[in-house]
Write an enzyme that holds these catalytic residues in place. Structure first.
Site, mmCIF file in Angstrom:
data_model
loop_
_atom_site.group_PDB
_atom_site.id
_atom_site.type_symbol
_atom_site.label_atom_id
_atom_site.label_comp_id
_atom_site.label_asym_id
_atom_site.label_seq_id
_atom_site.Cartn_x
_atom_site.Cartn_y
_atom_site.Cartn_z
ATOM 1 N N LYS A 118 0.804 -1.075 0.101
ATOM 2 C CA LYS A 118 -0.006 -0.135 -0.175
ATOM 3 C C LYS A 118 0.915 1.353 -0.044
ATOM 4 O O LYS A 118 0.281 2.326 -0.356
ATOM 5 C CB LYS A 118 -1.037 -0.126 1.294
ATOM 6 C CG LYS A 118 -2.257 -1.113 0.986
ATOM 7 C CD LYS A 118 -3.076 -0.939 2.226
ATOM 8 C CE LYS A 118 -4.321 -1.833 1.771
ATOM 9 N NZ LYS A 118 -5.400 -1.966 2.861
ATOM 10 N N LYS A 200 -5.230 -9.755 -6.531
ATOM 11 C CA LYS A 200 -6.494 -10.230 -5.739
ATOM 12 C C LYS A 200 -7.446 -9.364 -6.252
ATOM 13 O O LYS A 200 -7.489 -7.889 -6.259
ATOM 14 C CB LYS A 200 -6.111 -10.461 -4.423
ATOM 15 C CG LYS A 200 -5.821 -9.135 -3.658
ATOM 16 C CD LYS A 200 -5.907 -9.562 -2.236
ATOM 17 C CE LYS A 200 -5.842 -7.638 -1.682
ATOM 18 N NZ LYS A 200 -5.528 -7.909 -0.165
ATOM 19 N N LYS A 203 -10.873 -4.134 -2.669
ATOM 20 C CA LYS A 203 -12.034 -2.870 -2.608
ATOM 21 C C LYS A 203 -11.200 -1.461 -3.245
ATOM 22 O O LYS A 203 -11.846 -0.372 -3.980
ATOM 23 C CB LYS A 203 -12.278 -2.378 -1.105
ATOM 24 C CG LYS A 203 -13.286 -3.361 -0.536
ATOM 25 C CD LYS A 203 -13.802 -2.858 0.758
ATOM 26 C CE LYS A 203 -13.843 -3.861 1.934
ATOM 27 N NZ LYS A 203 -12.791 -3.746 2.690
#
Ligand code: TYM
Length: 339
Positions: A118, A200, A203
């Protein structure tokens, strides 16, 4: 330690309200939460504080928090059976997070894969919250002395960290926490993106075509499945070198409650087009009741807010019992009961 672990059959898990819930969230986590509430004492938390670890819009965060609550109920969580609540409404999460951050080590947080992903290598300029995020997550679970944490594969490392923190804390200050373990299902724990099966389903990452949302209308689901990437070849078969088909066949098997082998057998003489339209129909049928229930619930936000509020009051009682032990053990003063 072993004793505490044996005593607690409780489960705890959390979900961020930072985007709309997708099939990966449902198949990897939420449907297991629904099963767990039948036989076990369960707490499920909408982790709004975690959602602040990346840039956020206040109004959107507030709205999504309630919407996530309504959607979890629509998926089958029953607030009468399991504790369903919003993280920030139980202040003990933030308090324990601070105490645990004084037990956690820089080195172990630096190793967290999600932080590396991230922060995308820009670790000097991202918020500190993104770095300390796993400590708050440890506080979430340890506060409830939960032994099982039903999650998708991507959370495994975070659960190992909370285990290490529980053990370290207990060694240093005395037996206080249960060391939890991850409960990761054999199938569906890592649902992949529809437009890039090496990533993957997420969201926060990937465009609309990468994921089926739980509240997508039927036309959107059909369109997304039809445009999902496939592998070279013609056979509807899973396996090595077939990441896209493996993902789609897994989705079919999970939605139907069968196995990958059974789906391969059924579609052995079908082409990709026929398989994809059957998958789209199956997903539309599986998600229809969730979407319908969600639409009903979200037409009365105040009722969902009320349910979440009572969930927070019940959770706070359990959390406070743990915090009394923690404060006593680490040398913080007792707290006067609220008048
Ligand atoms: P979050 O909000 O990203 O995801 C919620 C749950 O969905 C699972 N999941 C998936 N499973 C299979 N395939 C996928 N593509 C997929 N994407 C997501 C996740 O593994 C997770 O179980 N840090 C956590 C939230 C959290 C938490 C906790 C979890 C905060 N405190 C305490 C457990 C215990 C997160 O961001 O999940």
């Amino acid at each position: 330690m072993a004793q505490r672990e044996a005593r607690s059959g409780r489960v705890f898990s959390g979900i961020q309200p930072s985007g709309e819930l997708h099939l990966g969230n449902y198949l990897g986590a939420v449907r297991h939460w629904v099963t767990a509430q039948e036989a076990r004492n369960a707490f499920y938390c909408i982790v709004d504080l975690h959602a602040m670890s990346l840039p956020w819009e206040p109004a959107e965060l507030r709205a999504r928090t309630v919407e996530t609550g309504a959607l979890l109920i629509a998926c089958g969580l029953d607030p009468k059976r399991s504790g369903l609540f919003v993280q920030s409404q139980v202040p003990a999460h933030a308090e324990l997070s601070w105490i645990l951050s004084c037990v956690a080590r820089m080195g172990e947080l630096r190793r967290m894969v999600q932080f590396k992903e991230k922060s995308m290598g820009a670790s000097e300029s991202v918020g500190v919250g993104l770095f300390t995020y796993p400590v708050l997550q440890a506080a979430d679970v340890l506060l409830y002395r939960a032994s099982g944490v039903p999650v998708g594969e991507d959370q495994r490392q975070h659960i190992e960290l909370m285990r290490d923190l529980a053990v370290r804390f207990n060694r240093r200050f005395g037996d206080t926490f249960v060391a939890p373990h991850a409960e990761i299902a054999a199938s569906g724990a890592r649902i992949m993106s529809l437009d890039d099966p090496t990533q993957k389903m997420s969201k926060s990452v990937g465009g609309p075509g990468s994921k089926v949302l739980l509240i997508d209308p039927p036309e959107a689901i059909t369109k997304k499945i039809r445009s999902a990437v496939t592998d070279s070849g013609r056979r509807v078969a899973a396996g090595e070198g077939k990441p896209a088909l493996t993902n789609l066949i897994t989705l079919y098997a999970l939605a139907e409650g069968s196995s990958v082998a059974a789906v391969e057998e059924r579609f052995s003489s079908a082409g990709y087009g026929e398989f994809k339209s059957a998958l789209a129909d199956l997903l539309v049928a599986t998600l229809a009741p969730i979407r319908q229930r969600y639409d009903e619930l979200i037409s009365d936000r105040a009722e969902t807010e009320r349910l979440l509020g009572s969930g927070a009051a019940a959770a706070a009682e359990v959390a406070e019992t743990t915090m009394r032990d923690v404060r006593a053990r680490v040398g913080l003063p007792e707290r006067a009961a609220p008048s």
